[in-house]
Every structure is written in C-alpha cells, then in structure tokens.
Design a protein around this motif. Structure first.
Motif, PDB file in Angstrom:
ATOM      1  N   LEU A 394       1.234   0.134   2.775  1.00  0.00           N
ATOM      2  CA  LEU A 394       1.966  -1.125   2.746  1.00  0.00           C
ATOM      3  C   LEU A 394       3.165  -1.061   3.679  1.00  0.00           C
ATOM      4  CD1 LEU A 394       2.164  -1.440  -1.153  1.00  0.00           C
ATOM      5  CD2 LEU A 394       0.448  -2.513   0.317  1.00  0.00           C
ATOM      6  N   ASP A 395       3.554  -2.224   4.198  1.00  0.00           N
ATOM      7  CA  ASP A 395       4.835  -2.330   4.886  1.00  0.00           C
ATOM      8  C   ASP A 395       5.920  -2.064   3.840  1.00  0.00           C
ATOM      9  OD1 ASP A 395       7.328  -3.423   5.784  1.00  0.00           O
ATOM     10  OD2 ASP A 395       6.252  -4.558   7.307  1.00  0.00           O
ATOM     11  N   PRO A 396       6.780  -1.052   4.043  1.00  0.00           N
ATOM     12  CA  PRO A 396       7.721  -0.685   2.980  1.00  0.00           C
ATOM     13  C   PRO A 396       8.722  -1.783   2.637  1.00  0.00           C
ATOM     14  CG  PRO A 396       8.205   0.504   5.011  1.00  0.00           C
ATOM     15  CD  PRO A 396       6.889  -0.178   5.211  1.00  0.00           C
ATOM     16  N   ARG A 397       9.005  -2.706   3.561  1.00  0.00           N
ATOM     17  CA  ARG A 397       9.992  -3.747   3.281  1.00  0.00           C
ATOM     18  C   ARG A 397       9.368  -4.962   2.608  1.00  0.00           C
ATOM     19  NH1 ARG A 397      13.019  -8.163   5.366  1.00  0.00           N
ATOM     20  NH2 ARG A 397      15.260  -7.853   4.998  1.00  0.00           N
ATOM     21  N   SER A 398       8.235  -5.412   3.127  1.00  0.00           N
ATOM     22  CA  SER A 398       7.658  -6.655   2.630  1.00  0.00           C
ATOM     23  C   SER A 398       6.531  -6.442   1.619  1.00  0.00           C
ATOM     24  CB  SER A 398       7.117  -7.480   3.803  1.00  0.00           C
ATOM     25  OG  SER A 398       6.013  -6.817   4.414  1.00  0.00           O
ATOM     26  N   GLY A 399       5.933  -5.242   1.605  1.00  0.00           N
ATOM     27  CA  GLY A 399       4.771  -5.001   0.755  1.00  0.00           C
ATOM     28  C   GLY A 399       3.478  -5.513   1.351  1.00  0.00           C
ATOM     29  N   ARG A 400       3.525  -5.983   2.609  1.00  0.00           N
ATOM     30  CA  ARG A 400       2.292  -6.457   3.250  1.00  0.00           C
ATOM     31  C   ARG A 400       1.271  -5.332   3.345  1.00  0.00           C
ATOM     32  NH1 ARG A 400       0.470  -6.523   8.569  1.00  0.00           N
ATOM     33  NH2 ARG A 400       2.467  -5.699   9.337  1.00  0.00           N
ATOM     34  N   GLU A 401       0.035  -5.655   3.009  1.00  0.00           N
ATOM     35  CA  GLU A 401      -1.015  -4.637   2.955  1.00  0.00           C
ATOM     36  C   GLU A 401      -1.483  -4.266   4.363  1.00  0.00           C
ATOM     37  OE1 GLU A 401      -5.389  -4.952   1.358  1.00  0.00           O
ATOM     38  OE2 GLU A 401      -4.010  -4.696  -0.344  1.00  0.00           O
ATOM     39  N   LEU A 402      -1.370  -2.993   4.695  1.00  0.00           N
ATOM     40  CA  LEU A 402      -1.836  -2.469   5.967  1.00  0.00           C
ATOM     41  C   LEU A 402      -3.213  -1.819   5.848  1.00  0.00           C
ATOM     42  CD1 LEU A 402       1.498  -0.751   7.096  1.00  0.00           C
ATOM     43  CD2 LEU A 402       0.678  -3.033   7.709  1.00  0.00           C
ATOM     44  N   ALA A 403      -3.515  -1.294   4.676  1.00  0.00           N
ATOM     45  CA  ALA A 403      -4.811  -0.644   4.450  1.00  0.00           C
ATOM     46  C   ALA A 403      -5.083  -0.588   2.958  1.00  0.00           C
ATOM     47  CB  ALA A 403      -4.841   0.762   5.048  1.00  0.00           C
ATOM     48  N   LEU A 404      -6.344  -0.761   2.586  1.00  0.00           N
ATOM     49  CA  LEU A 404      -6.805  -0.592   1.215  1.00  0.00           C
ATOM     50  C   LEU A 404      -8.166   0.092   1.288  1.00  0.00           C
ATOM     51  CD1 LEU A 404      -6.793  -0.930  -1.818  1.00  0.00           C
ATOM     52  CD2 LEU A 404      -7.579  -3.294  -1.525  1.00  0.00           C
ATOM     53  N   LEU A 405      -8.183   1.386   0.968  1.00  0.00           N
ATOM     54  CA  LEU A 405      -9.391   2.191   1.106  1.00  0.00           C
ATOM     55  C   LEU A 405      -9.844   2.690  -0.248  1.00  0.00           C
ATOM     56  CD1 LEU A 405      -8.296   4.466   4.118  1.00  0.00           C
ATOM     57  CD2 LEU A 405      -9.310   2.185   4.196  1.00  0.00           C
ATOM     58  N   ARG A 406     -11.129   2.606  -0.493  1.00  0.00           N
ATOM     59  CA  ARG A 406     -11.722   3.289  -1.642  1.00  0.00           C
ATOM     60  C   ARG A 406     -12.065   4.695  -1.172  1.00  0.00           C
ATOM     61  NH1 ARG A 406     -13.131  -1.967  -1.927  1.00  0.00           N
ATOM     62  NH2 ARG A 406     -14.826  -1.746  -0.416  1.00  0.00           N
TER      63      ARG A 406
END
Length: 474
Positions: A394-406
């Motif tokens: 996640l972007d540490p400031r906004s929480g925007r998702e950069l990756a979600l991996l199983r």
C-alpha cells in the motif's frame, strides 16, 4: 509383431546411447531441461509475477539496485535484470552491500579476513572503484563510509559519494569495533521493527544519519556526518546505554527498585553537551530481567524511537525534540515505524491502521488476521496476512493498493516500481499497479527521497546534508 517390437526397442536403445554420448561430450545435454520440466515450481503468486527464476541457492540478502536485483549468497554475489530476471553477472565474494539511491546505486563486495573492497556497477558488474586497505564499510542511500586502521588504536573514517572517486571527508577514530572483514559493523542507533516473511533490509539502504555513534573501548565517539568532525566523546555508566538517534545523544538510564526497572531518557546536543529534553517512565525495551542490564539498542526508525509508557501503552518519540508522535490505545500494537509513518494493529487484532506522525486520526485501515504482520519501506507499507496467505503493498500515506497477491512467499526486496518475492530457490518480481516503470521526479511512492517542497527532505538538524548544486559525482 515380435520382430517389429524388437526393432523399436533396439532403435530406442541406440537413440538413448547417442543422447548419453552427446551429453557426456558436452555437445548436447537435454537432461537438465527435462528435469526442470519435471521439477518445475508452482507460480509464486496469484496474480502471477512479471518473471520467476530459480536461483542457485537461498540468498542471504536481496536488494533492488536501480535496474538490477542484487543477490548475496554465502560465497558469491550475482545481479539479475529487474525487467526479466536474467542473470547479468556473478562474482565470488563473502559479503555484499548496496549503497546509493535509485539512480546511482553501487554494490560493495569483499572477502572475509581480507582487507579492502570493490565497488561494482549493479548492471554490468564493472569495477568503479577499488580499495585494498579498509577493514569495514557502511552503506547508505546517499553515502558510503569505510574505515582503515594503521594500528588497532589509530583508524581513519572516510566518507564517499556512492559513485565518487574523491573522499568527502575523513575523521580520526581511536579504533573501531569491526572484524576483518565486514559490511555495516555495529553503530549505536535504533533497531528496526521486523515481521516474519519480510526481510529486515527489504527497503534497501537508508539515508546516512546526521550523527553516528561508534563504540570504542567502552566509550562512544560521535561523528558529525556532514563535516566529519568528532563532536563528542563519552562513557556510559554501568547501568546506562547511549545511542545516537535523530541528531541527539540519548542516554537511557535504568535503575532497579521494587522488583522492576525505572527508566529515564535524557537527550543531549552532542555539540555542546547540553540537555535538550528528558522523559521519565518510558521503557525503551533495552533491558531484560530485574537486573535492568541493557543489552539492546531501542527499536525505532531513523529519527524516532519506540517505547512503552507507564500505563502499558506503546509510544513513538521524536528523538530530536522529545515529542510524543503517537500513543497507542490500550492493547494496540505497533508493527512498523519510520520518520513519517507508523503501522499499528488494533487491540482486537482485526485491523491494521496507517498513521502519519503527529496526526491523531488514522490515514487508512485494512482488515488483517491475528497472525498477520506488517513492515514499512520507503516505497510501500507491506502487510503479510495469514489464513489465507496474502501479500499486500500500500501507499503508506493514502493506503492506495499497489499490490494484492495470494502468496505464501517471503518479501525479499521492495523498490520504487515493485517488489521481489521468493520461496526457497525461486524468486520473482511483481510490478506495482499505477506506478511508472521509472521513478517519478516528484515525491510519492515511486520517489520517497524527493523534496516535497517544504525543505524537510534534506538539510536541518534532523536530516542529512543537501547535495551540492550540480548533482552527484559520477
């Protein structure tokens, strides 16, 4: 039918003999590729990584260095293309460490019990600079330090631009605590908060602190890294511990009474020895047992330290001015921290919150299982969850998702455009969503070192010195 069957068997036998002969004479050997097909690994994640390669062993460390990935093994070091995973070069070495930023990285390599080191270009492996006298090296994002000793009590500390050929400054030290040979020997500072499945050095080298504390013969020598001057020298008491964090010399006093330890934290300006601030009753977790013997440096990150207040709530302190940047709720657990952000897990262990220092409300929250953990790097906040296994960036400031991996893989390295994950001998690179292939010019997840415009990125008492006009040498 019998004659035909015998003929087929004879032809197969002859073909097998031919293949064996070709393999033994190194003309053509199909067996490794056949075995690789039989033993082919499963994908490291879902969605799949950009590339996945099987390497020659379990690496000791993995670092993203510009357009290359540097892998350190027990007796060798290699670099692979960040774009394809193809091996670029390989060298025999007992240790390796990356210095420099995203645009000017170098790889320092050396051998144990041998003086000296070499600085290599991460993409080509070419030698940029060679030294044959140093006995210790410290690698940072904006500098490289080495130390050489004429005798055990006469040593010279030298600072270099990562790609420079002329020293920035030199300083005298009456000895160092370093063996022949080692990268990043102990200095007195703070320890990172860590978690399983994320390597401690995943974010790469940090910025060189404004002050460094070197332990020599039970004394602490504090060096100003902007000028190379030794600004202070002191000896801690038997029950005290001294560390250098955020431009301050912190003396942690621990006194045993009533079956417990009582702590006092005193911050001084090393330039004049004057006390700047003090706090009572905060346990920095440097001591264990009722004897209050302090064997560990405090946990923290760059300019902050982590402690536990008298009411058992975790806290984050600004080492420069003593401010409480964050005080957790009862039962809330701090998972990761750096100069700008903190990640904490709620008392019910159901959520992770991302916070910006000195701002009370959480910037973002994210569900997590009780066994999950988190880490902070300059480029992303990384959450590693369990049951099911997931890796979330996640972007540490906004929480925007950069990756979600199983994935159940380990996070080896995190860079401006993605992260390297691995499981055993298999490693792969996953590119972040919405981040350009090259680091952007402005501040943000792809370029955390850029000046945001408020003058806080460089200069001042807590930051490293700003580079001279014209950029870096090399």
């Amino acid at each position: 039918m019998a004659k035909g069957s015998v003929g087929v068997k004879s032809a197969l036998a002859v073909a097998l003999v031919v293949v064996v002969v070709l393999a033994l004479t190194n003309v053509w050997n199909p067996f490794p590729s056949i075995w690789d097909r039989i033993n082919r690994s499963q994908p490291l994640s879902d969605p799949d990584v950009v590339w996945q390669q099987r390497v020659g062993g379990s690496p000791k460390s993995v670092t993203i260095a510009g357009n290359a990935v540097v892998l350190e093994y027990r007796t060798r070091v290699e670099a692979r293309s960040l774009a394809t995973g193809i091996r670029l070069w390989e060298r025999k070495a007992d240790w390796a460490a990356v210095a420099g930023g995203d645009r000017d990285p170098v790889v320092a390599v050396g051998k144990l019990l041998v003086k000296g080191y070499e600085l290599l270009d991460p993409e080509s492996g070419a030698v940029r600079r060679r030294d044959n006298r140093a006995i210790g090296v410290w690698t940072y994002r904006n500098a490289l330090l080495d130390v050489r000793c004429g005798d055990p009590r006469e040593c010279t500390l030298t600072a270099w631009d990562p790609r420079g050929n002329a020293p920035l400054w030199t300083a005298f030290l009456p000895g160092v605590r370093a063996g022949l040979f080692a990268d990043n020997p102990e200095v007195l500072g703070s320890r990172r908060l860590t978690t399983e499945r994320v390597q401690e050095e995943a974010g790469g080298p940090e910025m060189m602190p404004p002050l460094l504390g070197f332990p020599v013969d039970h004394r602490v020598h504090i060096v100003d890294t902007a000028t190379g001057r030794t600004v202070h020298e002191t000896q801690p008491g038997e029950q005290d511990r001294i560390v250098v964090v955020g431009g301050r010399m912190l003396r942690i006093e621990a006194r045993s009474a009533d079956g417990t330890c009582y702590f006092t934290l005193i911050a001084r300006d090393p330039a004049n020895g004057q006390e700047v601030w003090r706090r009572e009753g905060i346990n920095l977790r440097t001591a264990d047992g009722g004897g209050c013997v302090q064997r560990e440096d405090p946990q923290g990150g760059q300019n902050v330290v982590v402690g536990v207040a008298a009411d058992a709530r975790e806290t984050v302190l600004d080492a420069y001015d003593g401010r409480l940047l964050w005080v957790g709720a009862r039962g809330e657990k701090l998972l990761a921290v750096d100069d700008r952000y903190a990640l904490s897990r709620s008392a019910d262990k159901q959520r992770v919150a991302g916070r910006e220092h000195a701002i009370e409300a959480a910037r973002w929250t994210r569900p997590v299982n009780p066994d999950g953990g988190a880490a902070l790097t300059p480029y992303a906040a990384v959450i590693v969850d369990r049951k099911p296994d997931r890796i979330i960036a996640l972007d540490p400031r906004s929480g925007r998702e950069l990756a979600l991996l199983r994935s159940s893989a380990e996070v080896f390295a995190v860079g401006p455009t993605g992260m390297v994950i691995g499981d055993g001998r298999d490693i792969g690179f996953y590119r972040f969503a919405g981040v350009p292939a090259a680091p952007p010019a402005g501040p943000g997840p792809g370029n955390p070192d850029a000046d945001p415009g408020d003058g806080t990125a460089c200069g001042g008492p807590k930051q490293e010195a700003c580079p001279p006009d014209g950029g870096k040498d090399g």
